[in-house]
Design a protein around this motif. Structure first.
Motif, short mmCIF file in Angstrom:
data_model
loop_
_atom_site.label_atom_id
_atom_site.label_comp_id
_atom_site.label_asym_id
_atom_site.label_seq_id
_atom_site.Cartn_x
_atom_site.Cartn_y
_atom_site.Cartn_z
N SER A 39 0.89 -6.45 -4.40
CA SER A 39 0.26 -7.74 -4.68
C SER A 39 0.91 -8.88 -3.90
CB SER A 39 0.33 -8.04 -6.19
OG SER A 39 1.67 -8.35 -6.59
N LYS A 40 2.14 -8.65 -3.41
CA LYS A 40 2.89 -9.70 -2.73
C LYS A 40 3.06 -9.45 -1.23
CE LYS A 40 5.70 -10.44 -6.89
NZ LYS A 40 7.07 -10.33 -7.47
N THR A 41 2.65 -8.25 -0.76
CA THR A 41 2.96 -7.84 0.60
C THR A 41 1.67 -7.51 1.35
OG1 THR A 41 4.99 -6.84 -0.28
CG2 THR A 41 4.36 -6.24 1.97
N PRO A 42 1.54 -7.98 2.59
CA PRO A 42 0.34 -7.61 3.38
C PRO A 42 0.29 -6.12 3.62
CG PRO A 42 1.99 -8.70 4.77
CD PRO A 42 2.47 -8.83 3.35
N ARG A 43 -0.89 -5.64 4.00
CA ARG A 43 -1.02 -4.21 4.30
C ARG A 43 -0.10 -3.85 5.45
NH1 ARG A 43 -6.92 -1.90 4.70
NH2 ARG A 43 -5.77 0.04 4.37
N LEU A 44 0.33 -2.60 5.45
CA LEU A 44 1.41 -2.15 6.32
C LEU A 44 0.90 -1.34 7.50
CD1 LEU A 44 3.57 -0.99 3.31
CD2 LEU A 44 4.12 -2.97 4.73
N VAL A 85 3.71 -4.80 10.59
CA VAL A 85 4.32 -4.98 9.27
C VAL A 85 4.87 -3.61 8.86
CG1 VAL A 85 4.01 -5.74 6.90
CG2 VAL A 85 2.65 -6.78 8.73
N VAL A 86 6.18 -3.53 8.65
CA VAL A 86 6.89 -2.26 8.50
C VAL A 86 7.60 -2.23 7.15
CG1 VAL A 86 8.68 -0.76 9.48
CG2 VAL A 86 7.23 -2.15 11.00
N LEU A 87 7.52 -1.09 6.48
CA LEU A 87 8.27 -0.87 5.24
C LEU A 87 9.22 0.29 5.44
CD1 LEU A 87 8.91 -1.02 2.17
CD2 LEU A 87 6.88 0.43 1.80
N GLU A 88 10.50 0.07 5.14
CA GLU A 88 11.46 1.16 5.06
C GLU A 88 11.99 1.24 3.64
OE1 GLU A 88 14.94 3.18 7.62
OE2 GLU A 88 15.29 1.06 7.21
N ILE A 89 11.82 2.41 3.04
CA ILE A 89 12.33 2.65 1.68
C ILE A 89 13.69 3.30 1.83
CG2 ILE A 89 11.88 3.81 -0.51
CD1 ILE A 89 8.86 3.95 0.61
N GLY A 90 14.71 2.67 1.29
CA GLY A 90 16.08 3.12 1.44
C GLY A 90 16.81 2.24 2.44
N VAL A 91 17.40 1.16 1.95
CA VAL A 91 18.06 0.18 2.81
C VAL A 91 19.51 0.54 3.07
CG1 VAL A 91 18.79 -2.24 2.96
CG2 VAL A 91 16.49 -1.68 2.10
N GLN A 92 20.16 1.06 2.05
CA GLN A 92 21.57 1.43 2.09
C GLN A 92 22.43 0.28 2.62
OE1 GLN A 92 23.13 4.64 4.57
NE2 GLN A 92 23.88 5.68 2.74
N SER A 93 22.99 0.41 3.81
CA SER A 93 23.91 -0.61 4.33
C SER A 93 23.23 -1.61 5.26
CB SER A 93 25.07 0.07 5.06
OG SER A 93 25.80 0.90 4.17
N GLY A 94 21.93 -1.52 5.42
CA GLY A 94 21.18 -2.54 6.12
C GLY A 94 21.08 -2.40 7.62
N LEU A 126 -0.42 4.97 0.25
CA LEU A 126 -1.26 5.41 1.36
C LEU A 126 -2.42 4.46 1.60
CD1 LEU A 126 -1.71 7.55 3.53
CD2 LEU A 126 -3.13 8.80 1.89
N GLU A 127 -3.06 3.97 0.54
CA GLU A 127 -4.18 3.05 0.69
C GLU A 127 -3.73 1.69 1.21
OE1 GLU A 127 -7.30 3.35 0.61
OE2 GLU A 127 -7.71 5.23 -0.43
N HIS A 128 -2.44 1.37 1.05
CA HIS A 128 -1.92 0.08 1.51
C HIS A 128 -1.54 0.15 2.99
CE1 HIS A 128 -0.85 -3.95 0.29
NE2 HIS A 128 0.33 -3.86 0.89
N LEU A 129 -1.68 1.33 3.59
CA LEU A 129 -1.42 1.51 5.02
C LEU A 129 -2.68 1.16 5.80
CD1 LEU A 129 0.92 2.64 6.87
CD2 LEU A 129 -0.31 4.83 6.80
N LYS A 130 -2.55 0.33 6.80
CA LYS A 130 -3.69 -0.11 7.59
C LYS A 130 -4.32 1.04 8.38
CE LYS A 130 -1.81 -4.72 8.73
NZ LYS A 130 -1.36 -5.53 9.90
#
Length: 259
Positions: A127-132, A65-74, A154-158
């Motif tokens: 609250s809506k996203t599984p741990r990352l 499960v991956v989070l990228e902050i900053g999508v810009q043009s996708g 940081l705490e939401h990181l597995k």
């Protein structure tokens, strides 16, 4: 403390290094994808791709499960999906509402719109996203937002997870200084002797959780242990020893336990 920081800073500014013949680069699937990509834009400094692959290859094919902050043009969302594999779940966060067009739930790509500096936004996101497994901060590049994101996420990181913050420009970047302070906690050492017996305090909560902090040109990487670190005890094995001539070395040597 500040004296030694400035001393290291000045040594680094004077450091020239040696010109080495570069070794042949190992294959990097991220670099191969980036070089051949067309369509939706991806904007990355090329040396980031080797940093990513070094720290993230363990997740390839593991449905992270991956989070990228900053999508810009996708474009990077597609790159991450291709790199990690079909079972991966890719979450993108951007303040730009038009980025919502890149959501593709059928492909496991999800978009959330909000400011990374807004701690209430992160509370709702968690609250809506599984741990990352992976967090990549390529968002506003403002240190206030980077610190808020790190503290909230940081705490939401597995366990075993990797946190990457990039584009850390300037020698005195405040997020870099912040992470230097954070990393200093890894060096806490609490031990004493009682009745001649060495007593070593267990690792702090941070030492049990954070495996390493890496500094690269314009990038910081924080890695978590997959399982908690249980001990900082130093042990000696063997039967034949020599004494150091330097008394400071002998004092340090005496702080280890014998088998």
């Amino acid at each position: 403390m500040m004296f030694f920081f400035l001393r290291g800073l000045m040594f680094g500014l004077r450091f020239l290094g040696k010109t080495e013949v570069p070794a042949a680069a190992a294959f990097n699937p991220l670099r191969a994808y980036f070089d051949g990509h067309s369509g939706r834009g991806i904007n990355k400094r090329v040396h980031y791709l080797d940093i990513y692959h070094r720290h993230l290859r363990k997740f390839v094919g593991a449905s992270p499960v991956v989070l990228e902050i900053g999508v810009q043009s996708g474009g990077s969302l597609i790159m991450w999906k291709e790199y990690f594999g079909a079972g991966s779940q890719i979450h993108g966060v951007d303040v730009q509402k038009s980025c919502s067009q890149f959501q593709d739930t059928a492909q496991g790509v999800f978009i959330s719109i909000g400011s990374q500096g807004d701690r209430k936004f992160w509370a709702d996101f968690k609250s809506k996203t599984p741990r990352l497994d992976v967090i990549i901060d390529d968002g506003s590049h403002h240190w206030e937002d980077q610190i808020a994101t790190f503290e909230e996420m940081l705490e939401h990181l597995k366990p075993g997870g990797v946190y990457i913050c990039e584009d850390l420009k300037s020698i005195t970047n405040n997020f870099v200084l912040y992470t230097m302070g954070f990393a200093s906690n890894l060096n806490v050492s609490r031990q004493s002797k009682r009745n001649g017996v060495l007593t070593v305090a267990p690792p702090t909560p941070l030492q049990r959780t954070i495996r390493s902090v890496h500094f690269y040109p314009l990038v910081v990487v924080i890695e978590k242990y997959s399982a908690p670190l249980e001990s900082l005890l130093s042990t000696r094995h063997g039967t034949e020893w020599i004494e150091y001539e330097n008394s400071k070395h002998n004092a340090h040597f005496a702080e280890t336990t014998r088998d």
